[in-house]
Design a protein around this motif. Structure first.
Motif, PDB file in Angstrom:
ATOM      1  N   ALA A  58       0.798  -1.227   0.000  1.00 37.87           N
ATOM      2  CA  ALA A  58       0.000   0.000   0.000  1.00 37.87           C
ATOM      3  C   ALA A  58       0.827   1.272   0.000  1.00 37.87           C
ATOM      4  O   ALA A  58       0.302   2.343   0.271  1.00 37.87           O
ATOM      5  CB  ALA A  58      -0.933  -0.015   1.207  1.00 37.87           C
ATOM      6  N   MET A  59       2.120   1.218  -0.256  1.00 38.65           N
ATOM      7  CA  MET A  59       2.924   2.426  -0.330  1.00 38.65           C
ATOM      8  C   MET A  59       2.398   3.263  -1.480  1.00 38.65           C
ATOM      9  O   MET A  59       2.087   2.692  -2.502  1.00 38.65           O
ATOM     10  CB  MET A  59       4.353   2.024  -0.626  1.00 38.65           C
ATOM     11  CG  MET A  59       5.501   2.521   0.200  1.00 38.65           C
ATOM     12  SD  MET A  59       5.309   3.495   1.624  1.00 38.65           S
ATOM     13  CE  MET A  59       6.746   3.018   2.504  1.00 38.65           C
ATOM     14  N   PRO A  60       2.245   4.532  -1.464  1.00 37.76           N
ATOM     15  CA  PRO A  60       2.551   5.475  -0.402  1.00 37.76           C
ATOM     16  C   PRO A  60       1.374   5.740   0.540  1.00 37.76           C
ATOM     17  O   PRO A  60       1.479   6.563   1.426  1.00 37.76           O
ATOM     18  CB  PRO A  60       2.926   6.737  -1.156  1.00 37.76           C
ATOM     19  CG  PRO A  60       2.063   6.704  -2.374  1.00 37.76           C
ATOM     20  CD  PRO A  60       1.924   5.231  -2.725  1.00 37.76           C
ATOM     21  N   LEU A  61       0.257   5.029   0.376  1.00 39.78           N
ATOM     22  CA  LEU A  61      -0.886   5.250   1.262  1.00 39.78           C
ATOM     23  C   LEU A  61      -0.613   4.794   2.694  1.00 39.78           C
ATOM     24  O   LEU A  61      -1.250   5.275   3.629  1.00 39.78           O
ATOM     25  CB  LEU A  61      -2.120   4.511   0.737  1.00 39.78           C
ATOM     26  CG  LEU A  61      -2.687   5.008  -0.587  1.00 39.78           C
ATOM     27  CD1 LEU A  61      -3.817   4.099  -1.048  1.00 39.78           C
ATOM     28  CD2 LEU A  61      -3.170   6.438  -0.458  1.00 39.78           C
ATOM     29  N   PHE A  62       0.316   3.874   2.871  1.00 43.15           N
ATOM     30  CA  PHE A  62       0.657   3.335   4.191  1.00 43.15           C
ATOM     31  C   PHE A  62       2.156   3.554   4.380  1.00 43.15           C
ATOM     32  O   PHE A  62       2.966   2.657   4.176  1.00 43.15           O
ATOM     33  CB  PHE A  62       0.294   1.844   4.234  1.00 43.15           C
ATOM     34  CG  PHE A  62       0.357   1.226   5.602  1.00 43.15           C
ATOM     35  CD1 PHE A  62      -0.606   1.519   6.549  1.00 43.15           C
ATOM     36  CD2 PHE A  62       1.358   0.331   5.926  1.00 43.15           C
ATOM     37  CE1 PHE A  62      -0.568   0.924   7.809  1.00 43.15           C
ATOM     38  CE2 PHE A  62       1.408  -0.267   7.178  1.00 43.15           C
ATOM     39  CZ  PHE A  62       0.443   0.037   8.113  1.00 43.15           C
ATOM     40  N   THR A  73     -10.139  -6.455   8.306  1.00 44.54           N
ATOM     41  CA  THR A  73      -9.252  -5.322   8.025  1.00 44.54           C
ATOM     42  C   THR A  73      -7.842  -5.579   8.545  1.00 44.54           C
ATOM     43  O   THR A  73      -7.523  -6.665   9.005  1.00 44.54           O
ATOM     44  CB  THR A  73      -9.817  -4.030   8.658  1.00 44.54           C
ATOM     45  OG1 THR A  73      -9.852  -4.196  10.070  1.00 44.54           O
ATOM     46  CG2 THR A  73     -11.211  -3.721   8.149  1.00 44.54           C
ATOM     47  N   TRP A  74      -7.000  -4.556   8.489  1.00 41.97           N
ATOM     48  CA  TRP A  74      -5.638  -4.636   9.026  1.00 41.97           C
ATOM     49  C   TRP A  74      -5.226  -3.247   9.459  1.00 41.97           C
ATOM     50  O   TRP A  74      -6.034  -2.323   9.437  1.00 41.97           O
ATOM     51  CB  TRP A  74      -4.677  -5.270   8.022  1.00 41.97           C
ATOM     52  CG  TRP A  74      -4.516  -4.611   6.680  1.00 41.97           C
ATOM     53  CD1 TRP A  74      -5.459  -4.530   5.690  1.00 41.97           C
ATOM     54  CD2 TRP A  74      -3.350  -3.977   6.156  1.00 41.97           C
ATOM     55  NE1 TRP A  74      -4.945  -3.878   4.596  1.00 41.97           N
ATOM     56  CE2 TRP A  74      -3.654  -3.537   4.843  1.00 41.97           C
ATOM     57  CE3 TRP A  74      -2.076  -3.735   6.650  1.00 41.97           C
ATOM     58  CZ2 TRP A  74      -2.731  -2.886   4.041  1.00 41.97           C
ATOM     59  CZ3 TRP A  74      -1.158  -3.086   5.840  1.00 41.97           C
ATOM     60  CH2 TRP A  74      -1.487  -2.668   4.560  1.00 41.97           C
ATOM     61  N   GLY A  75      -3.974  -3.057   9.906  1.00 43.64           N
ATOM     62  CA  GLY A  75      -3.508  -1.783  10.421  1.00 43.64           C
ATOM     63  C   GLY A  75      -3.679  -0.616   9.457  1.00 43.64           C
ATOM     64  O   GLY A  75      -3.713   0.541   9.879  1.00 43.64           O
ATOM     65  N   PHE A  76      -3.795  -0.899   8.171  1.00 48.27           N
ATOM     66  CA  PHE A  76      -4.032   0.125   7.163  1.00 48.27           C
ATOM     67  C   PHE A  76      -5.239   0.982   7.525  1.00 48.27           C
ATOM     68  O   PHE A  76      -5.275   2.177   7.255  1.00 48.27           O
ATOM     69  CB  PHE A  76      -4.262  -0.562   5.803  1.00 48.27           C
ATOM     70  CG  PHE A  76      -4.479   0.367   4.659  1.00 48.27           C
ATOM     71  CD1 PHE A  76      -3.402   0.942   4.005  1.00 48.27           C
ATOM     72  CD2 PHE A  76      -5.754   0.659   4.216  1.00 48.27           C
ATOM     73  CE1 PHE A  76      -3.604   1.801   2.926  1.00 48.27           C
ATOM     74  CE2 PHE A  76      -5.968   1.514   3.154  1.00 48.27           C
ATOM     75  CZ  PHE A  76      -4.879   2.087   2.506  1.00 48.27           C
ATOM     76  N   ASP A 126      -1.094  -6.062  13.508  1.00 48.12           N
ATOM     77  CA  ASP A 126      -1.883  -6.790  12.513  1.00 48.12           C
ATOM     78  C   ASP A 126      -2.086  -8.189  13.071  1.00 48.12           C
ATOM     79  O   ASP A 126      -1.115  -8.916  13.311  1.00 48.12           O
ATOM     80  CB  ASP A 126      -1.139  -6.885  11.175  1.00 48.12           C
ATOM     81  CG  ASP A 126      -1.283  -5.648  10.323  1.00 48.12           C
ATOM     82  OD1 ASP A 126      -2.263  -4.909  10.506  1.00 48.12           O
ATOM     83  OD2 ASP A 126      -0.418  -5.426   9.455  1.00 48.12           O
ATOM     84  N   HIS A 127      -3.321  -8.567  13.307  1.00 47.30           N
ATOM     85  CA  HIS A 127      -3.595  -9.895  13.850  1.00 47.30           C
ATOM     86  C   HIS A 127      -2.994 -10.967  12.943  1.00 47.30           C
ATOM     87  O   HIS A 127      -2.903 -10.785  11.726  1.00 47.30           O
ATOM     88  CB  HIS A 127      -5.106 -10.131  13.986  1.00 47.30           C
ATOM     89  CG  HIS A 127      -5.783  -9.162  14.891  1.00 47.30           C
ATOM     90  ND1 HIS A 127      -5.412  -8.962  16.202  1.00 47.30           N
ATOM     91  CD2 HIS A 127      -6.817  -8.319  14.660  1.00 47.30           C
ATOM     92  CE1 HIS A 127      -6.190  -8.052  16.750  1.00 47.30           C
ATOM     93  NE2 HIS A 127      -7.046  -7.637  15.838  1.00 47.30           N
TER      94      HIS A 127
END
Length: 103
Positions: free
Chosen positions: A28-32, A65-68, A87-88
């Motif tokens: 997800a770079m650069p969004l994350f 979901t995740w940490g994003f 992140d689980h």
């Protein structure tokens, strides 16, 4: 009343590889714009963010979901707070072990 926890040690982690070989690819770079840290237990790696300093804020995501999900909140709070976002296992950038691994 919140206690001052800025002097607490960082979470224990495995050493991270150098920048040429990140522990998890970041799709997800650069969004994350974060590099996940790694905690390994019983051979399973769990990715998490540990950004900023100050009183801790732990952000737990739901399923699927995740940490994003918390990226903008972390960017907003990390100047004043320590943001911890795991992140689980089986989600996000954490390992996705086979069902046999849970035995």
């Amino acid at each position: 009343h919140m206690s001052n926890t800025s002097d607490l040690p960082r979470l224990r982690t495995n050493a991270l590889p150098d920048d040429d070989d990140p522990p998890f690819p970041n799709p997800a770079m650069p969004l994350f714009p974060f590099v996940s840290r790694v905690a390994t237990r019983r051979g399973v790696r769990m990715a998490y963010l540990d950004e900023g300093r100050g009183d801790p804020v732990v952000m737990l995501h739901g399923n699927p979901t995740w940490g994003f999900y918390y990226r903008n909140l972390v960017l907003s709070l990390r100047e004043s707070y320590r943001c911890v976002v795991p992140d689980h296992i089986g989600m996000g950038m954490s390992d996705k072990p086979s069902p046999a691994k849970y035995d």
